[in-house]
Design a protein around this motif. Structure first.
Motif, PDB file in Angstrom:
ATOM      1  N   LEU A 833       0.821  -1.209   0.000  1.00  0.00           N
ATOM      2  CA  LEU A 833       0.000   0.000   0.000  1.00  0.00           C
ATOM      3  C   LEU A 833       0.854   1.258   0.000  1.00  0.00           C
ATOM      4  O   LEU A 833       0.342   2.353  -0.217  1.00  0.00           O
ATOM      5  CB  LEU A 833      -0.925   0.001   1.220  1.00  0.00           C
ATOM      6  CG  LEU A 833      -1.960  -1.139   1.247  1.00  0.00           C
ATOM      7  CD1 LEU A 833      -2.756  -1.095   2.534  1.00  0.00           C
ATOM      8  CD2 LEU A 833      -2.892  -1.053   0.047  1.00  0.00           C
ATOM      9  N   ILE A 834       2.144   1.118   0.315  1.00  0.00           N
ATOM     10  CA  ILE A 834       3.093   2.210   0.179  1.00  0.00           C
ATOM     11  C   ILE A 834       4.321   1.678  -0.543  1.00  0.00           C
ATOM     12  O   ILE A 834       4.566   0.464  -0.573  1.00  0.00           O
ATOM     13  CB  ILE A 834       3.494   2.814   1.530  1.00  0.00           C
ATOM     14  CG1 ILE A 834       4.216   1.778   2.398  1.00  0.00           C
ATOM     15  CG2 ILE A 834       2.296   3.399   2.262  1.00  0.00           C
ATOM     16  CD1 ILE A 834       4.770   2.363   3.690  1.00  0.00           C
ATOM     17  N   THR A 835       5.084   2.573  -1.119  1.00  0.00           N
ATOM     18  CA  THR A 835       6.285   2.173  -1.850  1.00  0.00           C
ATOM     19  C   THR A 835       7.431   1.975  -0.884  1.00  0.00           C
ATOM     20  O   THR A 835       7.664   2.812  -0.002  1.00  0.00           O
ATOM     21  CB  THR A 835       6.668   3.255  -2.885  1.00  0.00           C
ATOM     22  OG1 THR A 835       5.582   3.404  -3.814  1.00  0.00           O
ATOM     23  CG2 THR A 835       7.937   2.863  -3.636  1.00  0.00           C
ATOM     24  N   ALA A 836       8.143   0.847  -1.033  1.00  0.00           N
ATOM     25  CA  ALA A 836       9.319   0.549  -0.215  1.00  0.00           C
ATOM     26  C   ALA A 836      10.482   0.255  -1.145  1.00  0.00           C
ATOM     27  O   ALA A 836      10.343  -0.513  -2.106  1.00  0.00           O
ATOM     28  CB  ALA A 836       9.048  -0.643   0.705  1.00  0.00           C
ATOM     29  N   LYS A 837      11.631   0.884  -0.894  1.00  0.00           N
ATOM     30  CA  LYS A 837      12.815   0.688  -1.734  1.00  0.00           C
ATOM     31  C   LYS A 837      14.007   0.318  -0.873  1.00  0.00           C
ATOM     32  O   LYS A 837      14.072   0.667   0.306  1.00  0.00           O
ATOM     33  CB  LYS A 837      13.122   1.979  -2.508  1.00  0.00           C
ATOM     34  CG  LYS A 837      12.056   2.367  -3.521  1.00  0.00           C
ATOM     35  CD  LYS A 837      12.457   3.629  -4.262  1.00  0.00           C
ATOM     36  CE  LYS A 837      11.413   4.019  -5.311  1.00  0.00           C
ATOM     37  NZ  LYS A 837      11.825   5.253  -6.045  1.00  0.00           N
ATOM     38  N   GLN A 838      14.958  -0.376  -1.507  1.00  0.00           N
ATOM     39  CA  GLN A 838      16.192  -0.722  -0.824  1.00  0.00           C
ATOM     40  C   GLN A 838      17.028   0.529  -0.625  1.00  0.00           C
ATOM     41  O   GLN A 838      17.170   1.352  -1.536  1.00  0.00           O
ATOM     42  CB  GLN A 838      16.980  -1.751  -1.646  1.00  0.00           C
ATOM     43  CG  GLN A 838      18.178  -2.345  -0.945  1.00  0.00           C
ATOM     44  CD  GLN A 838      17.780  -3.282   0.184  1.00  0.00           C
ATOM     45  OE1 GLN A 838      16.765  -3.940   0.097  1.00  0.00           O
ATOM     46  NE2 GLN A 838      18.583  -3.317   1.225  1.00  0.00           N
ATOM     47  N   ARG A 839      17.590   0.694   0.551  1.00  0.00           N
ATOM     48  CA  ARG A 839      18.426   1.854   0.827  1.00  0.00           C
ATOM     49  C   ARG A 839      19.713   1.772   0.020  1.00  0.00           C
ATOM     50  O   ARG A 839      20.185   0.697  -0.354  1.00  0.00           O
ATOM     51  CB  ARG A 839      18.761   1.926   2.319  1.00  0.00           C
ATOM     52  CG  ARG A 839      17.553   2.230   3.199  1.00  0.00           C
ATOM     53  CD  ARG A 839      17.893   2.037   4.663  1.00  0.00           C
ATOM     54  NE  ARG A 839      19.015   2.866   5.060  1.00  0.00           N
ATOM     55  CZ  ARG A 839      18.897   4.037   5.693  1.00  0.00           C
ATOM     56  NH1 ARG A 839      17.685   4.483   5.979  1.00  0.00           N
ATOM     57  NH2 ARG A 839      19.953   4.736   6.022  1.00  0.00           N
ATOM     58  N   ALA A 840      20.299   2.929  -0.235  1.00  0.00           N
ATOM     59  CA  ALA A 840      21.534   2.985  -1.026  1.00  0.00           C
ATOM     60  C   ALA A 840      22.686   2.259  -0.331  1.00  0.00           C
ATOM     61  O   ALA A 840      23.555   1.675  -0.980  1.00  0.00           O
ATOM     62  CB  ALA A 840      21.925   4.447  -1.300  1.00  0.00           C
ATOM     63  N   ASP A 841      22.694   2.272   1.015  1.00  0.00           N
ATOM     64  CA  ASP A 841      23.764   1.599   1.752  1.00  0.00           C
ATOM     65  C   ASP A 841      23.445   0.142   2.030  1.00  0.00           C
ATOM     66  O   ASP A 841      24.167  -0.532   2.772  1.00  0.00           O
ATOM     67  CB  ASP A 841      24.038   2.326   3.070  1.00  0.00           C
ATOM     68  CG  ASP A 841      22.787   2.457   3.934  1.00  0.00           C
ATOM     69  OD1 ASP A 841      21.738   1.899   3.543  1.00  0.00           O
ATOM     70  OD2 ASP A 841      22.869   3.111   4.982  1.00  0.00           O
ATOM     71  N   HIS A 842      22.318  -0.354   1.465  1.00  0.00           N
ATOM     72  CA  HIS A 842      21.900  -1.752   1.610  1.00  0.00           C
ATOM     73  C   HIS A 842      21.648  -2.134   3.068  1.00  0.00           C
ATOM     74  O   HIS A 842      21.770  -3.297   3.430  1.00  0.00           O
ATOM     75  CB  HIS A 842      22.937  -2.699   0.988  1.00  0.00           C
ATOM     76  CG  HIS A 842      23.191  -2.445  -0.469  1.00  0.00           C
ATOM     77  ND1 HIS A 842      22.282  -2.784  -1.466  1.00  0.00           N
ATOM     78  CD2 HIS A 842      24.238  -1.846  -1.098  1.00  0.00           C
ATOM     79  CE1 HIS A 842      22.766  -2.430  -2.646  1.00  0.00           C
ATOM     80  NE2 HIS A 842      23.954  -1.852  -2.455  1.00  0.00           N
ATOM     81  N   LYS A 843      21.301  -1.167   3.919  1.00  0.00           N
ATOM     82  CA  LYS A 843      21.008  -1.431   5.327  1.00  0.00           C
ATOM     83  C   LYS A 843      19.515  -1.257   5.580  1.00  0.00           C
ATOM     84  O   LYS A 843      19.077  -0.354   6.278  1.00  0.00           O
ATOM     85  CB  LYS A 843      21.802  -0.491   6.241  1.00  0.00           C
ATOM     86  CG  LYS A 843      23.307  -0.717   6.180  1.00  0.00           C
ATOM     87  CD  LYS A 843      24.039   0.204   7.133  1.00  0.00           C
ATOM     88  CE  LYS A 843      25.540  -0.040   7.102  1.00  0.00           C
ATOM     89  NZ  LYS A 843      26.286   0.861   8.021  1.00  0.00           N
ATOM     90  N   GLY A 844      18.731  -2.126   4.990  1.00  0.00           N
ATOM     91  CA  GLY A 844      17.301  -2.054   5.192  1.00  0.00           C
ATOM     92  C   GLY A 844      16.586  -1.337   4.061  1.00  0.00           C
ATOM     93  O   GLY A 844      17.147  -1.080   2.979  1.00  0.00           O
ATOM     94  N   LYS A 845      15.330  -0.984   4.301  1.00  0.00           N
ATOM     95  CA  LYS A 845      14.485  -0.350   3.309  1.00  0.00           C
ATOM     96  C   LYS A 845      14.091   1.047   3.748  1.00  0.00           C
ATOM     97  O   LYS A 845      14.082   1.357   4.933  1.00  0.00           O
ATOM     98  CB  LYS A 845      13.222  -1.187   3.065  1.00  0.00           C
ATOM     99  CG  LYS A 845      13.486  -2.545   2.395  1.00  0.00           C
ATOM    100  CD  LYS A 845      12.182  -3.273   2.124  1.00  0.00           C
ATOM    101  CE  LYS A 845      12.431  -4.594   1.415  1.00  0.00           C
ATOM    102  NZ  LYS A 845      11.154  -5.300   1.118  1.00  0.00           N
TER     103      LYS A 845
END
Length: 909
Positions: A833-845
């Motif tokens: 229901l919301i957009t989730a993206k991978q963080r640039a540092d690959h430490k979560g979303k």
């Protein structure tokens, strides 16, 4: 300075003070005048002419004549003392010499006093007169020699029966007269007396004898010298004699002495207390005949006879032997002086050790101490580090014992000696700091069987609440007439479900009865707690700290925890829910200890019975709260009168049913109890049909408890002749048998309570939070977009299907409403229901997306609100079986939800 010279006898205070006191005025023994230490016009100086004590009221100084003389002459008190003696013709050196002479003692003096030949003492006993090189004082040296005549140690004797052992004599001490052992063995018998003078007198009267150095000093390794001899023990008719006879007999027993033992006393001879007195009064021949007559008629001692320890203090919890060098009685504790063997008072209160307690939780050993004050014995349980240290033992003073910082060290020595002397008498027992199930199928209260309750004094009031009052039959009659109502029946049975949790391996849960006042909620709680004790004292309320409730829950382990009046917790829902989680977890907070380790973590099992006028859980409550709480709405009584009667009568007949319930459980196979529980669990789970799954286990446990107590207590013909398990649990455990009507009625109650839970289900907290976000967006539509009025919360997409919300605004709204923003966003992301993206540092979303707004790039939470509207429309259509699959159907979105326009989904778009 020599404190023994009394200057009051040397000085005329009236004359001496009159020489220096101006304007002196004497009234009786009191002199007043001007102080000589400052300019004085008001006669501020006063002196007592009898004692020499003076005081200046202006400078608030004073003292004795020694202080006065020193201050007047500007010298210290030591020099002042010396000058005063010289002025009065009294030399300090002369005084010291007189004292030395008074302490001096010689073989000649001793021989004269004891009527013993001086030459014999010197040659046969090797007694000599010696002179101390430092003090120049002469003393009589009494050597203690072995069988070969080699000196092992010696004792000094000064005037006035002042004795001093050689330094380190304890290691080499022996019986006095061992060098005569060969002659003694030829005679076939030996008399044991106390001290050297009695031994020497017996030898002069041609009687075989060995001397014990002191009343409490007889040792096991000395018994080897007495083998193959008849042993006669002389008992003086005083406390020292009583101590010696008990010590010698006990030591002979412990050492396994196989010969004959007898006892006699010279106290039957007029004006004689020991052999030395007999020798001095009657001489060698007559004295010897009298003592031999006593020996011939001596009383035989049976070493095989079980020891009977006499009562030292009336009414003592346990009778203990008197330790070496000590005596305790109704008068208190006394230490026996090694100089004159007389008792010296140490503590006015008799203190004893009653038992050793080994903690079942920690393995720590404590001591139970008892002392007598005001004619009553008081008890307390303390760590060994408290009882056997001078600093710790003073804690007894707070309980009324006469222990002070001054006598604490001696009291500790006494208790240490008392334990050592009675190591076989002071019994070990198990100890626990909590109620409930204990090892060996024991249970507190009602089935303690050798377990002592080791609790803090502040908990004694709570422990005393588990008491019995009235009659079991009266309690059954009182409860029976209200058990037709399912709510009352369920609350009552819940209190019996608490001890079943361990057997069923069921987690802790709450039974919360809420609703308006005058419904009898507190009365029903009292009824439930009355099965175990006094309900008034067993109840706590929500006006308590979490630490306090934690300690109470751990203390009442395996028992119901009654918490009244939810409204006392105030409006802090977060704190209330934290308390619920803490109690339901069954484990206390981990805390560090002062010594660097960890304190013992409290653990418990319980069914928490609570009441209030408001529900415990709300729409913002975490799901774990609602799953742990069985909420029962409405009063358990039909009218206020019945509730009032229960308030008044619950405590009149209490404390019987709970222990009786435990007694019956112990005699039943736990496997059969679990089998019955599984049967009830299947029934409740079947009628639940997948709903209120978290409550099925709790309701099943309470229903099982209800069936058990109905069979055992409330049926018309309960089995009164049922056999009980003995204390050693040797009887074969029986299978749980429940009456059919009891089982049927318990099922009916379970179904009723389960239906109430399903009707009041508040739903999942994440779903509630999601609905809150939708409502919040709809309610604040005027604050979205570039033309928003006032504070801008975000914007919408051109189609109106997507809401772009400022993260700070959404976080603030969720937190203010009582929801977890982080948890809600993760749930919305999982539901796409919301957009989730991978963080640039690959430490979560991250849940934030960039979007140009008002001429600059901003970060938003991209909320697909249109999918919510479509999902609800589809659900409505499914319910009506009228879903339209015609040509106007929109294409599905990438997430599987149908996309609709904002104009269709939202009324304001």
């Amino acid at each position: 300075m020599n404190a023994e010279v009394n200057i009051d006898n040397l000085i005329d205070y009236k004359t001496e003070y009159s020489r220096v006191i101006k304007k002196a005025h004497i009234t009786g023994d009191q002199m007043t005048g001007c102080c000589p230490f400052h300019e004085d016009r008001s006669s501020s100086f006063s002196v007592n002419l009898k004692t020499g004590m003076w005081h200046c009221f202006t400078e608030d100084i004073g003292g004795n004549y020694l202080d006065f003389y020193a201050r007047m002459n500007g010298i210290d008190t030591k020099e002042a003392y010396k000058q005063i003696l010289e002025q009065n013709g009294y030399s300090e050196e002369d005084q010291q010499e007189q004292e030395r002479r008074a302490k001096c003692y010689s073989v000649a003096q001793y021989a004269f006093e004891k009527r013993l030949p001086e030459d014999w003492l010197k040659t046969d006993c090797r007694i000599t007169t010696e002179r101390d090189r430092k003090t120049k004082i002469t003393y009589m040296k009494i050597p203690y020699m072995n069988e070969d005549g080699r000196e092992l140690t010696f004792r000094k004797r000064y005037a006035h029966k002042d004795f001093r052992w050689k330094y380190g004599a304890g290691k080499t001490m022996c019986l006095y007269g061992l060098w005569k052992l060969h002659q003694i063995k030829q005679s076939g018998y030996v008399v044991l007396v106390e001290g050297e003078s009695d031994s020497q007198s017996m030898w002069m009267m041609s009687i075989s004898c060995l001397g014990v150095p002191g009343a409490t000093m007889f040792r096991q390794d000395w018994v080897k010298h007495l083998q193959d001899l008849k042993v006669y023990i002389h008992q003086e008719q005083d406390h020292g004699g009583e101590v010696m006879i008990k010590k010698v007999i006990t030591t002979l027993k412990d050492a396994g002495f196989m010969g004959d033992v007898y006892k006699f006393t010279c106290g039957n001879i007029p004006e004689c207390k020991d052999p030395s007195d007999v020798y001095v009064k009657f001489g060698k021949d007559d004295g010897g005949q009298k003592i031999m007559s006593l020996i011939k008629n001596a009383e035989k001692v049976d070493l095989k006879e079980p020891e009977v320890i006499p009562e030292a203090v009336k009414g003592a919890p346990v009778n203990l032997r008197q330790p070496e060098g000590w005596i305790y009685s109704d008068k208190g504790i006394s230490k026996i002086s090694e100089k004159d063997y007389s008792p010296k008072m140490v503590c006015r209160t008799p203190i004893i050790l009653t038992q050793r307690l080994k903690s079942l939780e920690t393995g720590e050993e404590k001591m139970e101490v008892a002392f007598k004050r005001d004619g009553v014995w008081h008890k307390g349980i303390f760590p060994r580090s408290t009882i056997f240290t001078a600093r710790g033992i003073t804690i007894l003073a707070d309980m009324g014992c006469t222990v002070t910082s001054e006598n604490a060290k001696l009291v500790v020595r006494f208790l240490s000696a008392l334990e050592s002397e009675n190591i076989d008498v002071v019994q070990r027992a198990d100890a626990t700091s909590t109620f409930g199930w204990q090892p060996g199928k024991r249970f507190i209260p009602g089935r303690e069987q050798g377990i002592a309750l080791d609790i803090d004094p502040s908990q004694k009031g709570m422990a005393m609440a588990y008491c019995k009052n009235g009659e079991m039959e009266a309690w059954i009659r009182l409860m029976q007439k209200h058990r037709s109502r399912d709510k009352f029946r369920f609350i009552l049975a819940s209190s019996f479900a608490a001890p079943l949790l361990r057997i069923l391996k069921q987690r802790i849960f709450f039974v919360y009865n809420w609703g308006g006042s005058k419904g009898g909620k507190t009365a029903a709680l009292k009824a439930a707690l009355s099965a175990w004790g006094d309900p008034e004292r067993l109840m706590v309320n929500f006006n308590a700290t979490q630490v306090g409730l934690e300690r109470t829950a751990s203390f009442f382990c395996d028992l119901p925890l009654g918490i009244d009046e939810r409204q006392l917790a105030g409006r802090n829902q977060e704190s209330l829910e934290k308390t619920i989680y803490m109690i339901a977890s069954g484990t206390g907070k981990i805390r560090g200890s002062k010594c660097g380790g960890l304190q013992t973590t409290h653990q418990w099992r319980t069914v928490a019975l609570a009441t209030g006028e408001e529900p415990l859980s709300t729409e913002t409550s975490q799901t774990g709260v609602s799953t742990r709480v069985l909420e029962i709405y409405g009063g358990p009584f039909d009218n206020e009168k019945e509730a009032s009667e229960m308030h008044q009568q619950a405590a009149d007949n209490c404390g019987w049913a709970g222990p009786e319930f435990i007694e019956k459980i112990v005699g039943i196979s736990e496997t059969s109890i679990c089998e019955k529980y599984e049967e009830m669990l299947k029934y409740v789970g079947r009628i639940a049909d997948g709903k209120s799954g978290s409550h099925v286990a709790g309701i099943s446990a309470v229903a099982l408890a209800d069936a058990m107590i109905d069979t055992w207590f409330f049926s018309e013909n309960p089995d009164q002749n049922e056999e009980k398990t003995d204390q050693n649990n040797l009887q074969i455990e029986k299978k749980l048998e429940i009456r059919d009507d009891s089982w049927k009625r318990a099922k009916q109650m379970a179904a009723s309570i389960l239906q109430e839970q399903m009707n009041t289900d508040v739903g999942d907290v994440n779903e509630n939070a999601l609905q809150f976000v939708v409502d919040w967006v709809l309610q604040n539509r005027m604050y979205f977009g570039e033309k928003a009025i006032g504070t801008c919360l975000g914007t919408f997409s051109e189609s109106g299907n997507i809401a772009y919300i400022f993260p700070s605004a959404l976080n603030q709204a969720l937190s203010k409403a009582g929801y977890s923003a982080r948890k809600t966003l993760k749930y919305m992301a999982d539901k796409q229901l919301i957009t989730a993206k991978q963080r640039a540092d690959h430490k979560g979303k991250t849940y934030q997306v960039p979007k140009r707004f008002d001429g600059r790039v901003c970060k938003f939470i991209e909320f697909f609100i249109g999918r919510i509207a479509e999902k609800e429309d589809v659900m409505d259509c499914n319910e009506e079986d009228e879903v339209d699959n015609g040509p106007n159907e929109a294409l599905p979105g990438a997430d599987g939800f149908q996309q609709v326009s904002m104009n269709e989904a939202l009324p304001f778009a």
